[in-house]
Scaffold this motif. Sequence first.
Motif, short mmCIF file in Angstrom:
data_model
loop_
_atom_site.label_atom_id
_atom_site.label_comp_id
_atom_site.label_asym_id
_atom_site.label_seq_id
_atom_site.Cartn_x
_atom_site.Cartn_y
_atom_site.Cartn_z
N ALA A 14 0.82 -1.21 0.00
CA ALA A 14 0.00 0.00 0.00
C ALA A 14 0.85 1.26 0.00
O ALA A 14 0.53 2.24 -0.69
CB ALA A 14 -0.94 0.00 1.20
N ILE A 15 1.95 1.25 0.74
CA ILE A 15 2.75 2.48 0.85
C ILE A 15 3.75 2.62 -0.29
O ILE A 15 4.30 3.71 -0.50
CB ILE A 15 3.49 2.56 2.20
CG1 ILE A 15 4.48 1.40 2.35
CG2 ILE A 15 2.50 2.58 3.34
CD1 ILE A 15 5.25 1.44 3.67
N GLU A 16 3.98 1.53 -1.04
CA GLU A 16 4.95 1.61 -2.14
C GLU A 16 4.30 1.48 -3.51
O GLU A 16 4.48 2.33 -4.38
CB GLU A 16 6.02 0.54 -1.98
CG GLU A 16 7.05 0.57 -3.09
CD GLU A 16 8.18 -0.42 -2.88
OE1 GLU A 16 8.78 -0.85 -3.88
OE2 GLU A 16 8.45 -0.74 -1.72
N ILE B 30 1.01 1.32 -4.62
CA ILE B 30 -0.15 2.13 -5.01
C ILE B 30 0.26 3.55 -5.42
O ILE B 30 -0.14 4.03 -6.49
CB ILE B 30 -1.21 2.15 -3.90
CG1 ILE B 30 -1.78 0.73 -3.73
CG2 ILE B 30 -2.32 3.15 -4.20
CD1 ILE B 30 -2.79 0.59 -2.62
N PRO B 31 1.10 4.26 -4.62
CA PRO B 31 1.54 5.58 -5.09
C PRO B 31 2.36 5.52 -6.38
O PRO B 31 2.25 6.41 -7.24
CB PRO B 31 2.39 6.11 -3.92
CG PRO B 31 1.94 5.33 -2.74
CD PRO B 31 1.58 3.98 -3.26
N THR B 32 3.18 4.47 -6.53
CA THR B 32 3.98 4.33 -7.74
C THR B 32 3.09 4.17 -8.97
O THR B 32 3.37 4.72 -10.04
CB THR B 32 4.94 3.14 -7.62
OG1 THR B 32 5.81 3.35 -6.50
CG2 THR B 32 5.78 2.98 -8.87
N ALA B 33 2.02 3.39 -8.82
CA ALA B 33 1.10 3.18 -9.95
C ALA B 33 0.46 4.49 -10.39
O ALA B 33 0.26 4.72 -11.59
CB ALA B 33 0.03 2.17 -9.56
N PRO C 100 3.46 3.99 -14.45
CA PRO C 100 3.29 2.65 -15.00
C PRO C 100 1.90 2.05 -14.86
O PRO C 100 1.58 1.07 -15.54
CB PRO C 100 4.32 1.82 -14.20
CG PRO C 100 4.52 2.59 -12.94
CD PRO C 100 4.37 4.02 -13.31
N GLY C 101 1.06 2.60 -13.99
CA GLY C 101 -0.26 2.02 -13.82
C GLY C 101 -0.26 0.85 -12.86
O GLY C 101 0.79 0.32 -12.48
N PHE C 102 -1.45 0.42 -12.46
CA PHE C 102 -1.57 -0.58 -11.40
C PHE C 102 -1.05 -1.95 -11.85
O PHE C 102 -0.38 -2.64 -11.07
CB PHE C 102 -3.04 -0.70 -10.97
CG PHE C 102 -3.23 -1.51 -9.73
CD1 PHE C 102 -2.94 -1.00 -8.48
CD2 PHE C 102 -3.69 -2.81 -9.81
CE1 PHE C 102 -3.11 -1.75 -7.33
CE2 PHE C 102 -3.86 -3.58 -8.67
CZ PHE C 102 -3.58 -3.04 -7.43
N ARG C 103 -1.33 -2.36 -13.07
CA ARG C 103 -0.92 -3.70 -13.51
C ARG C 103 0.59 -3.83 -13.56
O ARG C 103 1.16 -4.76 -13.01
CB ARG C 103 -1.53 -4.02 -14.88
CG ARG C 103 -1.21 -5.44 -15.38
CD ARG C 103 -1.82 -5.69 -16.75
NE ARG C 103 -1.19 -4.87 -17.77
CZ ARG C 103 -0.06 -5.20 -18.41
NH1 ARG C 103 0.56 -6.33 -18.10
NH2 ARG C 103 0.43 -4.41 -19.33
N ARG C 104 1.25 -2.90 -14.25
CA ARG C 104 2.71 -2.97 -14.34
C ARG C 104 3.37 -2.83 -12.97
O ARG C 104 4.35 -3.52 -12.67
CB ARG C 104 3.23 -1.87 -15.28
CG ARG C 104 2.91 -2.09 -16.74
CD ARG C 104 3.59 -1.04 -17.61
NE ARG C 104 3.19 -1.15 -19.00
CZ ARG C 104 3.74 -1.99 -19.86
NH1 ARG C 104 4.72 -2.78 -19.45
NH2 ARG C 104 3.33 -2.04 -21.12
N THR C 105 2.84 -1.94 -12.15
CA THR C 105 3.43 -1.74 -10.83
C THR C 105 3.28 -2.99 -9.97
O THR C 105 4.21 -3.37 -9.25
CB THR C 105 2.77 -0.55 -10.12
OG1 THR C 105 2.94 0.63 -10.92
CG2 THR C 105 3.38 -0.31 -8.76
N THR C 106 2.12 -3.63 -10.03
CA THR C 106 1.91 -4.85 -9.24
C THR C 106 2.86 -5.95 -9.69
O THR C 106 3.46 -6.65 -8.86
CB THR C 106 0.46 -5.32 -9.36
OG1 THR C 106 -0.41 -4.28 -8.90
CG2 THR C 106 0.23 -6.57 -8.53
#
Length: 210
Positions: free
Chosen positions: A109-111, A113-116, A139-145
């Motif tokens: 959550a702290i890394e 989500i903000p990155t996405a 990068p968006g949620f998919r790439r970040t995850t």
Amino acid sequence: MSGSASPGHDPLTDRAAALLHELDSHKSDEPRLAEPMERLVARIIDACVWLAAGTLWSIAGFYLDAWYFPDPVRQVADPSGTLTWQRVESVAPAVAWGTFIGLILTVFAIEAIPTARTGCHFAKRRLRLRVVGPDGRPPGFRRTTIRWAVCWLPLAIVFSLWSMTLGSGAGFLFMAAQFGAAAIPGALFLTEDHRGFHDRIAGTTVLAER
């Protein structure tokens, strides 16, 4: 005489000034690839944040275990062979796994989500680093995850298995496996574009804004 240098004037001064002006004209405000050491410093800051989160979850787990899962009392033989009743200190598996999963979700959550959303989180923002996708945008949620999971889940799982098997032959096996897991983000030190395996799989790049 026209075009002649004035007495005491050094032509090298004009040449140096012209060279500096030319160098200034070639300066660019475009982001550059983040250096491995910059990313390492960001991860050290992250580790401090994770340590704080882990400490809080450990405290929560300690009290949850004490309140809802009292330690069992068993008969234990002393050196003379006499059986005595003693409380056996242990942590309930539900509490252990609950705190571990809670820590993983907190770090995500702290890394991630903000990155996405913005391309950076706390540590990267402090160092003016930014994660971007192939189009140069966050990068968006998919790439970040994908990036986060490939980078950290293997290391977290192997570390947990090592902790649970500490002192056994399997413990040494999982301890050795940690070096393999650490090679996933560590590959950025070996590539010209400073991208680890997690960046390559997710299709992301880390830039430094100056």
